[in-house]
Design a protein around this motif. Structure first.
Motif, PDB file in Angstrom:
ATOM      1  N   SER A 134      -2.735   0.429   2.022  1.00  0.00           N
ATOM      2  CA  SER A 134      -2.471   1.859   2.182  1.00  0.00           C
ATOM      3  C   SER A 134      -1.213   2.301   1.436  1.00  0.00           C
ATOM      4  O   SER A 134      -1.226   3.297   0.703  1.00  0.00           O
ATOM      5  N   GLY A 138      -1.927   3.399  -2.400  1.00  0.00           N
ATOM      6  CA  GLY A 138      -1.913   4.855  -2.274  1.00  0.00           C
ATOM      7  C   GLY A 138      -2.906   5.370  -1.245  1.00  0.00           C
ATOM      8  O   GLY A 138      -3.816   4.656  -0.804  1.00  0.00           O
ATOM      9  N   ALA A 139      -2.731   6.635  -0.887  1.00  0.00           N
ATOM     10  CA  ALA A 139      -3.526   7.243   0.185  1.00  0.00           C
ATOM     11  C   ALA A 139      -5.021   7.251  -0.118  1.00  0.00           C
ATOM     12  O   ALA A 139      -5.842   7.201   0.808  1.00  0.00           O
ATOM     13  N   ARG A 140      -5.395   7.316  -1.398  1.00  0.00           N
ATOM     14  CA  ARG A 140      -6.828   7.368  -1.715  1.00  0.00           C
ATOM     15  C   ARG A 140      -7.535   6.066  -1.384  1.00  0.00           C
ATOM     16  O   ARG A 140      -8.768   6.001  -1.404  1.00  0.00           O
ATOM     17  N   TRP A 141      -6.757   5.001  -1.077  1.00  0.00           N
ATOM     18  CA  TRP A 141      -7.350   3.718  -0.710  1.00  0.00           C
ATOM     19  C   TRP A 141      -7.299   3.471   0.801  1.00  0.00           C
ATOM     20  O   TRP A 141      -7.560   2.355   1.258  1.00  0.00           O
ATOM     21  N   ASN A 142      -6.983   4.508   1.571  1.00  0.00           N
ATOM     22  CA  ASN A 142      -6.930   4.349   3.025  1.00  0.00           C
ATOM     23  C   ASN A 142      -8.266   3.890   3.599  1.00  0.00           C
ATOM     24  O   ASN A 142      -8.311   3.185   4.613  1.00  0.00           O
ATOM     25  N   TRP A 143      -9.360   4.296   2.956  1.00  0.00           N
ATOM     26  CA  TRP A 143     -10.681   3.880   3.446  1.00  0.00           C
ATOM     27  C   TRP A 143     -10.830   2.361   3.371  1.00  0.00           C
ATOM     28  O   TRP A 143     -11.436   1.741   4.264  1.00  0.00           O
TER      29      TRP A 143
END
Length: 489
Positions: A134, A138-143
């Motif tokens: 995370s 970065g936030a786009r990889w939170n999934w």
């Protein structure tokens, strides 16, 4: 379907990724797992001084023992026997290779876990692969971080907890005739008393339990080696020849040897799974690389020492005859092999060892499940208490149930868990090297104990509060350095 997925994951994808990251980081780091092998002992010694009690942080030593408690389990006794049965003695060679590469992989993932850890309001830390995915990606990889947490919960929190309970109960039943239900209930009660105390109570238990169980098992292994000194070179030769298919009648050939060595090696030492970083992240250390070095040693203990002890106990016995097949497998093979060396009490000893190994692993599995839940919410007392009750129920259920399907499912989820973590490590390869080189630079400058300056890494989205070293601890470090310089002069 499970067999198909296992074949794809373990037979192709994970082997490629493990080799890529293990060898790649070993070379790029200039063999960091060997360069700093001796320093590990100094780090553990210093960790007792670098231990601030205000928040009750775990030291490097406590985090090491907690990770060893998880790594050293059924895989070291039953898993090694399965690897030899299905892959022949050559599987042990590839298990060693996985162990040596895994030391570098563990250094990378545990250093990253320390680097990206997060400080909590109560002064403790949270961290692990979900956090370095995370924060680092970065936030786009939170999934992906969320997916990792779910897989961690399912694999360790649920599946492996039940499997360890099954292994312990069946072993105790075989050795002492105790019904599996009674063993399951007793194990569940003890586990419940500990896990409701949280990670600090778990750490205190493992700090006592792990050295006792590991040293006791190794002492018996050394006795076996001493009784068979003249045959040890022959066994080593058999292992190496079998690993390269030079003993075609042993096991399933080179393919089976590699597959079982990699699979059981990873199952045992967990390097690349991302499980140990969840523990490594909560330690209070002056530099992230400290915990990377210590956790690399944890892999060495698990695979190169304890797994090897089991392998030699089996291969030096008359129970296992290369090329002729064996009538027993799993933990029963280890029990029969030790009994062949020392008498029937060897069966009971293996059962007691498996009981201790399995018990410590259940505690470790619980903590990983708790950490995966914490990623989604920190204000979850009811959820955690519900999870603790579920763990107790799983321990009872696992002891009394045939878990062959669960084992196959756990292999798949463990493979997916490793896949997610290894992909993240590929993306975070350069940040990991950057942290290691900061440690290297300070060592080259003559600093005995490097200290992490988070301000030098403003571009890495780190939590500065997690790297606030207490003044008295920093002063203690400098005093030790001054004393070392004075002694050197």
């Amino acid at each position: 379907m499970l067999d198909f997925l296992n074949d794809i994951l373990w037979g192709k994808v994970l082997i490629a990724l493990l080799i890529t990251i293990g060898i790649g980081f070993t070379v790029a780091s200039r063999f960091v797992q060997f360069r700093y092998f001796g320093r590990m002992f100094r780090i553990l010694g210093a960790s007792q001084a670098f231990k601030h009690d205000k928040h009750g942080h775990l030291s490097s030593f406590q985090a090491l023992l907690l990770s060893v408690a998880g790594r050293v389990g059924g895989g070291n006794i039953a898993g090694v026997a399965v690897a030899i049965t299905l892959g022949g003695p050559g599987a042990i060679f590839w298990m060693w290779v996985v162990g040596m590469m895994g030391m570098a992989t563990s250094f990378l993932e545990c250093t990253l876990a320390q680097t990206y850890k997060q400080a909590e309001p109560d002064g403790t830390y949270r961290g692990g692969p979900a956090h370095y995915i995370s924060r680092g990606l970065g936030a786009r990889w939170n999934w992906l971080a969320g997916l990792y947490s779910v897989l961690l919960l399912v694999t360790f929190g649920f599946c492996f907890t039940a499997l360890q309970s099954y292994a312990v109960a069946t072993s105790v039943g075989d050795a002492f005739g105790v019904p599996v239900l009674y063993s399951g209930i007793a194990l569940a009660v003890i586990v419940g008393m500990i896990i409701f105390g949280g990670v600090k109570r778990i750490a205190k238990v493992t700090e006592v339990l792990v050295p006792v169980m590991a040293v006791g098992y190794l002492l018996v292994a050394f006795v076996v080696l001493g009784m068979n000194l003249e045959r040890i070179p022959d066994v080593i030769t058999l292992i190496v020849k079998s690993a390269f298919g030079l003993e075609p009648m042993v096991g399933g050939g080179i393919g089976a040897a590699i597959l079982m060595g990699v699979k059981r090696g990873l199952f045992s030492n967990e390097a690349g799974l991302g499980s140990a970083p969840n523990v490594a992240a909560v330690a209070y250390v002056p530099h992230p690389a400290n915990q990377g070095i210590v956790q690399a040693f944890s892999v060495f203990i698990d695979t190169l020492v304890i797994c090897s002890a089991t392998a030699f106990i089996i291969l030096l016995s008359s129970v296992y005859e290369p090329g002729s097949g064996v009538s027993v497998e799993g933990v029963a093979l280890t029990q029969s092999a030790l009994a062949d060396h020392v008498g029937d009490w060897g069966r009971s000893f293996v059962s007691i060892a498996l009981l201790l190994f399995g018990f410590s692993t259940v505690l470790y599995n619980y903590y990983l499940g708790e950490n995966s839940l914490n990623f989604f919410s920190t204000d979850n007392t009811r959820l955690l208490n519900g999870f603790r009750v579920l763990i107790i129920a799983l321990v009872c259920w696992g002891a009394t149930t045939d878990l062959s399907t669960v084992f196959g499912f756990a292999d798949v989820t463990m493979g997916l868990l490793a896949l997610v973590n290894l992909i993240a490590l590929l993306f975070l390869f350069k940040p990991g090297l950057r942290i290691m080189r900061d440690f290297d630079r300070q060592i080259a400058e003559g600093i005995e104990q490097p200290v992490f300056d988070v301000s030098r890494f403003d571009d890495m989205n780190l939590d500065a509060a997690a790297w606030e070293i207490e003044p008295e601890d920093l002063a203690r470090i400098r005093q030790r350095e001054a004393a070392a310089v004075a002694q050197g002069k």
